[in-house]
Design a protein around this motif. Structure first.
Motif, PDB file in Angstrom:
ATOM      1  N   LEU A  54       0.692  -1.145   0.233  1.00 39.03           N
ATOM      2  CA  LEU A  54      -0.082   0.088   0.021  1.00 39.03           C
ATOM      3  C   LEU A  54       0.826   1.263   0.161  1.00 39.03           C
ATOM      4  O   LEU A  54       0.582   2.093  -0.554  1.00 39.03           O
ATOM      5  CB  LEU A  54      -0.938   0.149   1.437  1.00 39.03           C
ATOM      6  N   ARG A  55       2.008   1.028   0.695  1.00 42.00           N
ATOM      7  CA  ARG A  55       2.783   2.606   0.964  1.00 42.00           C
ATOM      8  C   ARG A  55       3.483   2.782  -0.517  1.00 42.00           C
ATOM      9  O   ARG A  55       3.485   4.026  -1.075  1.00 42.00           O
ATOM     10  CB  ARG A  55       4.164   2.275   1.899  1.00 42.00           C
ATOM     11  N   LYS A  56       4.002   1.724  -1.293  1.00 41.33           N
ATOM     12  CA  LYS A  56       4.258   1.931  -2.641  1.00 41.33           C
ATOM     13  C   LYS A  56       3.325   2.206  -3.566  1.00 41.33           C
ATOM     14  O   LYS A  56       3.571   3.287  -4.486  1.00 41.33           O
ATOM     15  CB  LYS A  56       4.964   0.521  -3.196  1.00 41.33           C
ATOM     16  N   LYS A  57       1.953   1.706  -3.446  1.00 44.02           N
ATOM     17  CA  LYS A  57       1.117   2.072  -4.350  1.00 44.02           C
ATOM     18  C   LYS A  57       0.693   3.527  -4.198  1.00 44.02           C
ATOM     19  O   LYS A  57       0.684   4.365  -5.320  1.00 44.02           O
ATOM     20  CB  LYS A  57       0.064   1.064  -4.137  1.00 44.02           C
ATOM     21  N   ILE A  58       0.477   3.883  -3.159  1.00 48.51           N
ATOM     22  CA  ILE A  58       0.261   5.361  -2.751  1.00 48.51           C
ATOM     23  C   ILE A  58       1.252   6.392  -3.333  1.00 48.51           C
ATOM     24  O   ILE A  58       1.254   7.497  -3.867  1.00 48.51           O
ATOM     25  CB  ILE A  58       0.082   5.702  -1.371  1.00 48.51           C
ATOM     26  N   ALA A  59       2.673   5.932  -3.168  1.00 44.55           N
ATOM     27  CA  ALA A  59       3.654   6.758  -3.651  1.00 44.55           C
ATOM     28  C   ALA A  59       3.768   6.682  -5.088  1.00 44.55           C
ATOM     29  O   ALA A  59       5.035   7.076  -5.585  1.00 44.55           O
ATOM     30  CB  ALA A  59       5.066   6.382  -2.806  1.00 44.55           C
ATOM     31  N   SER A  60       3.271   5.734  -5.650  1.00 38.42           N
ATOM     32  CA  SER A  60       3.304   5.573  -7.285  1.00 38.42           C
ATOM     33  C   SER A  60       4.647   5.095  -7.587  1.00 38.42           C
ATOM     34  O   SER A  60       5.296   5.227  -8.598  1.00 38.42           O
ATOM     35  CB  SER A  60       3.095   6.787  -7.886  1.00 38.42           C
ATOM     36  N   GLN A  61       5.249   4.149  -6.682  1.00 40.25           N
ATOM     37  CA  GLN A  61       6.275   3.105  -6.666  1.00 40.25           C
ATOM     38  C   GLN A  61       6.140   1.998  -7.380  1.00 40.25           C
ATOM     39  O   GLN A  61       5.045   1.567  -7.065  1.00 40.25           O
ATOM     40  CB  GLN A  61       7.146   3.304  -5.420  1.00 40.25           C
TER      41      GLN A  61
END
Length: 155
Positions: free
Chosen positions: A26-33
């Motif tokens: 989720l953290r990567k998805k939100i950061a567009s990583q």
């Protein structure tokens, strides 16, 4: 090969912990990583009934009883904060208390449990479909980020 089917190696099993779902995916998805392996699909949860999710979100083996996906929260009113969790056949209703998700001793997110009801509120008929909705916490003890939602459906 169906474009909805993920390419995963033989024997692959995807069974992440709450901490991994929030702290990595989720953290990567939100950061567009970039996420290393494309195992969680983007869907519009409010246009799909729970019984149709398996075909859209399965990761490559038949016996999987959990499906993982990202979906934006839909607002009931454009300027409001209430979430619209309705589909054509029913609605997702929150149940119980939200559960904190920690990385070591630091709060990183929350998990909300929802149950699907067929029909319309308040007379909907409870079903066996259960979903866990995860959200990041923007700061320690701060409010959750409004758009940071990942949903996980388990039957």
């Amino acid at each position: 090969m169906d474009t909805n089917e993920s390419c995963v190696p033989p024997g692959f099993r995807f069974h992440p912990t709450d901490e991994e779902l929030v702290g990595y995916y989720l953290r990567k998805k939100i950061a567009s990583q970039k996420i290393d392996l494309d195992v969680i699909r983007d869907i519009d949860l409010y246009r799909i009934e729970p019984w149709d999710l398996q075909d859209k979100c399965r990761i490559g083996y038949e016996e999987q009883n959990e499906w993982y996906f990202f979906s934006h929260k839909d607002k009931k009113y454009p300027t409001g904060t209430r979430t619209n969790r309705a589909t054509m056949a029913g609605f997702w209703k929150a149940t119980g208390r939200d559960k904190a998700v920690y990385n070591k001793s630091k709060l990183i997110g929350m998990r909300k449990t929802l149950v699907f009801y067929k029909g319309r509120a308040p007379n909907g008929q409870k079903s066996d479909w259960i979903m866990h909705e995860y959200r990041l916490e923007s700061e320690e003890n701060g409010p959750p980020q409004a758009s940071s939602s990942s949903n996980i459906l388990a039957y």
